[in-house]
Structure formats: structure tokens, C-alpha cells
Design an enzyme around this catalytic site. Structure first.
Site, PDB file in Angstrom:
ATOM      1  N   VAL A  10      10.361  25.593  66.075  1.00  0.00           N
ATOM      2  CA  VAL A  10      11.844  24.947  65.517  1.00  0.00           C
ATOM      3  C   VAL A  10      12.770  26.647  65.414  1.00  0.00           C
ATOM      4  O   VAL A  10      13.795  25.944  65.222  1.00  0.00           O
ATOM      5  CB  VAL A  10      11.286  25.168  64.051  1.00  0.00           C
ATOM      6  CG1 VAL A  10      10.842  24.096  62.908  1.00  0.00           C
ATOM      7  CG2 VAL A  10       9.944  25.916  63.059  1.00  0.00           C
ATOM      8  N   GLY A  11      12.583  27.623  66.052  1.00  0.00           N
ATOM      9  CA  GLY A  11      12.739  28.663  66.021  1.00  0.00           C
ATOM     10  C   GLY A  11      12.901  29.564  67.194  1.00  0.00           C
ATOM     11  O   GLY A  11      11.732  29.937  66.920  1.00  0.00           O
ATOM     12  N   SER A  14      14.776  37.869  68.167  1.00  0.00           N
ATOM     13  CA  SER A  14      14.613  38.279  68.435  1.00  0.00           C
ATOM     14  C   SER A  14      13.114  38.537  68.943  1.00  0.00           C
ATOM     15  O   SER A  14      12.368  40.217  69.348  1.00  0.00           O
ATOM     16  CB  SER A  14      15.385  39.519  68.945  1.00  0.00           C
ATOM     17  OG  SER A  14      16.408  39.309  68.407  1.00  0.00           O
ATOM     18  N   TYR A  15      12.385  38.494  67.903  1.00  0.00           N
ATOM     19  CA  TYR A  15      10.266  39.379  66.910  1.00  0.00           C
ATOM     20  C   TYR A  15       9.923  38.115  66.876  1.00  0.00           C
ATOM     21  O   TYR A  15       8.744  38.906  66.436  1.00  0.00           O
ATOM     22  CB  TYR A  15      11.351  40.194  65.446  1.00  0.00           C
ATOM     23  CG  TYR A  15      12.731  41.364  65.991  1.00  0.00           C
ATOM     24  CD1 TYR A  15      12.367  41.977  66.933  1.00  0.00           C
ATOM     25  CD2 TYR A  15      13.345  41.462  65.215  1.00  0.00           C
ATOM     26  CE1 TYR A  15      13.207  43.380  66.490  1.00  0.00           C
ATOM     27  CE2 TYR A  15      14.299  42.125  65.207  1.00  0.00           C
ATOM     28  CZ  TYR A  15      14.006  42.838  66.461  1.00  0.00           C
ATOM     29  OH  TYR A  15      14.993  44.057  66.532  1.00  0.00           O
ATOM     30  N   GLY A  16       9.667  37.385  67.609  1.00  0.00           N
ATOM     31  CA  GLY A  16       9.231  36.192  67.672  1.00  0.00           C
ATOM     32  C   GLY A  16       9.277  34.479  67.726  1.00  0.00           C
ATOM     33  O   GLY A  16      10.907  34.473  67.709  1.00  0.00           O
ATOM     34  N   VAL A  18       8.949  30.729  65.960  1.00  0.00           N
ATOM     35  CA  VAL A  18       8.712  30.000  64.391  1.00  0.00           C
ATOM     36  C   VAL A  18       7.909  28.262  64.903  1.00  0.00           C
ATOM     37  O   VAL A  18       8.865  28.015  65.568  1.00  0.00           O
ATOM     38  CB  VAL A  18       9.926  29.719  63.404  1.00  0.00           C
ATOM     39  CG1 VAL A  18       9.543  28.731  61.883  1.00  0.00           C
ATOM     40  CG2 VAL A  18      10.789  31.072  62.723  1.00  0.00           C
ATOM     41  N   ASP A 126      20.917  39.692  55.644  1.00  0.00           N
ATOM     42  CA  ASP A 126      21.622  38.801  57.442  1.00  0.00           C
ATOM     43  C   ASP A 126      21.805  37.559  56.535  1.00  0.00           C
ATOM     44  O   ASP A 126      21.415  36.664  57.306  1.00  0.00           O
ATOM     45  CB  ASP A 126      20.110  39.074  57.916  1.00  0.00           C
ATOM     46  CG  ASP A 126      20.070  39.013  59.367  1.00  0.00           C
ATOM     47  OD1 ASP A 126      21.368  38.892  59.769  1.00  0.00           O
ATOM     48  OD2 ASP A 126      19.836  38.212  60.117  1.00  0.00           O
TER      49      ASP A 126
END
Ligand code: ADP
Ligand code: MG
Length: 295
Positions: A10-11, A14-16, A18, A126
Site C-alpha cells: 500500500v505504501g 524512505s524508511y520502509g 507498508v 509531518d
């Protein structure tokens, strides 16, 4: 981990990534946020740990619900309740902006979520359409607490801040290290305009361009921020525009009702100290005038 069945991506950030998954034991659909390996990047661990710590503290109807956490082969996995779509998806579906009523329904929930974080002295940092989840029944849940942080003692540096430029408050752009809750209020102002028009309000393509967009629309920086701008090596050799007549928002958007405009203008005060708190915004006439907030 074996109890989850992969359903799809789904997403990707920059850090992983989903992943949408199904819990085979109870059929529940979840979103699993899988961070990159700790080794690759020191930031990954820091961000994952921060998100876990904050989300364990924060339980609220308008914040995404963390169900479980595990660490396997140097990777962190966060399991969340799955929420249908994001505000960004809604905006992509409605290029001219969302229905007026929907904006109000979303906004009140966004503000409730942020007000709750702020009441725990946590700033999200954010706030943007991708980080606002919306359930099928229209319940809004803020997600992505990777950049969120607790307010620290005055003077402590916030060095790791890299959140999205378009929603960034002027104090962040000039490099003020003493920012606080008003940065989220600024982002809300930008977000409301985007929900109403379908267009990002300040789509800067660099830090300096971002400041130009802001100054042209809401006026010159406060003296303290001007000073920080001139001291910031990022802006060496660059000049700030000196605006004599600001292009007040309403002249650009005559169709936007004045109650919501008033709220936006309050969020977009160039001086962070003048911005109202989220709790105060929830008392704004926009929500109270016709009994909307009680309904
Ligand atoms: P990143 O740090 O990578 O931006 P996010 O937590 O914002 O991580 O998640 C990235 C994307 O994954 C979000 O923009 C959203 O599209 C999706 N997503 C995140 N959490 C959920 C959830 N609980 N349910 C459904 N989708 C989610
Ligand atoms: Mg995100």
C-alpha cells in the site's frame, strides 16, 4: 509473523514499506509497516523506535491504532488497524477540491487528533495528505509518527528534521531550532486550503522558493526569522523579497466562505506565537456557529 497473509503493497517511503495483510487467525485486515534493516541506516532505528514509543503513548479515535510490534532479523514491524484510504487519494479523486461539508468533517477530526498529541506535548511535524488516513465511514486517523517528537528542553537542537517542504512553517524553513506546536497548526492551514481548492497552497520547489511563496501570500518574516535567514549558510547570497502589499488569500479565492478563511488566516500567521492552538481552533465559529461540533 506467520499468522499474516500478504495481500498487497500500500505504501513505500524512505524508511520502509507498508503492506496490507490478513490475520489468518481472526480474519482482521491490517497494515504492516516494515522498516528497512537497522544496519543500513542509523536513522531507521531512530525513526522506528520513536514511532513505536509515541504510538504506544497515544491512543485516540483520530490517531492510527497500533496493534502489535515485533523485531525480526534486525527489522522492525509495526502492525496497525487497516484504514481504507488517505486524504491524498480523496484529493486525487476530486481535483477541484473536496465538498465543503467534507472539508469541515475532516478538519474537525484532524484538529482533534493533533490537539490530543499536543496535549501530550508531542508535535507531529509531518502533517500532509499522505499521512491522513480516512476510513470507509469517514473517520480520520493521523498516521506516520516517524518524525513526531516530544517537546524538549529549550535550546536542544532538532537536527533530524526532513519533513515535506510544502507544509513546512516559515520558522522551520529558516532553521529556527526553537519551534513547537505551531508548526502543526501551519501545516493545517496549508492543508485546509488544499482540501478546498484541490491545489497545494505553497508548492515550493526549493527551500528558498518555499519562503517566497509564503512571503508573497502572508507577508514579511518576523525580525527574528529574518536574522536566522541571513545567518543560515543554506541561503548565502540570497535575498528575501520585501513585500509592501501582501496578496491576501481571499482575493485569489473569492468562492471560499469567509468563516473557513478566517480559520485558515489564523493558522497561517507568519509569527508562530500568534497562531492559535488546535484546542482554540476547535472553538472557532466555523465549527460552533451552527452547532456542527456538537453533532
Ligand atoms: P512513511 O514514513 O513511509 O511515509 P507512513 O506511515 O506514512 O510511512 O505510511 C506510508 C503509506 O502507507 C501512507 O501514506 C498510507 O498510504 C499507507 N498506510 C500507512 N498506514 C496505514 C494504515 N494503517 N492503513 C492503511 N494504509 C496505511
Ligand atoms: Mg508518510
Amino acid at each position: 509473523m506467520e499468522k499474516y497473509e500478504y495481500l498487497g503493497l500500500v505504501g513505500e517511503g524512505s524508511y520502509g514499506i507498508v503492506i496490507r495483510s490478513r490475520n489468518k487467525e481472526n480474519g482482521r485486515i491490517v497494515a504492516i509497516k516494515k522498516f528497512l534493516e537497522d544496519d543500513d541506516d542509523k536513522m531507521v532505528k531512530k525513526i522506528a523506535m520513536r514511532e513505536i514509543r509515541l504510538l504506544k503513548q497515544l491512543r485516540h479515535e483520530n490517531l492510527v491504532n497500533l496493534l502489535e510490534v515485533w523485531n525480526r532479523r534486525k527489522r522492525w514491524y509495526l502492525v496497525f488497524e487497516f484504514v481504507d484510504h488517505t486524504l491524498l487519494d480523496d484529493l486525487e479523486q476530486c481535483p477541484n477540491g473536496l465538498e465543503y461539508d467534507k472539508v469541515r468533517r475532516y478538519l474537525i477530526q484532524i484538529l482533534r487528533g493533533i490537539a490530543f498529541c499536543h496535549s501530550h506535548n508531542i508535535i507531529h511535524r509531518d502533517i500532509k495528505p499522505e499521512n491522513i488516513l480516512v476510513s470507509r465511514s469517514g473517520v480520520v486517523k493521523l498516521c506516520d509518527f516517524g518524525f513526531a517528537r516530544s517537546l524538549t528542553a529549550p535550546g536542544e537542537m532538532y537536527t533530524d528534521y526532513i519533513a515535506t517542504r510544502w507544509y513546512r512553517a516559515p520558522e522551520l524553513l529558516v532553521g529556527d531550532t526553537k519551534y513547537g506546536k505551531p508548526v502543526d497548526v501551519w501545516a493545517v492551514g496549508c492543508l485546509v486550503m488544499e482540501m478546498l481548492t484541490g491545489e497545494p497552497l505553497f508548492p515550493g520547489d526549493s527551500e528558498i522558493d518555499q519562503l517566497f511563496h509564503i512571503i508573497r501570500c502572508v507577508g514579511n518574516l518576523i525580525p527574528r526569522h529574518k536574522e536566522l535567514f541571513h545567518k543560515n549558510p543554506l541561503f548565502t547570497g540570497l535575498q528575501l523579497p520585501d513585500i509592501k502589499r501582501i496578496e491576501l488569500l481571499p482575493t485569489h479565492y473569492p468562492h471560499i466562505p469567509c468563516l473557513v478563511f478566517d480559520l485558515v488566516k489564523k493558522c497561517l500567521q507568519i509569527d508562530p506565537e500568534k497562531r492559535p492552538s488546535c484546542a482554540e481552533l476547535l472553538q472557532h465559529n466555523y465549527f460552533t456557529a451552527d452547532g456542527f461540533s456538537e453533532r
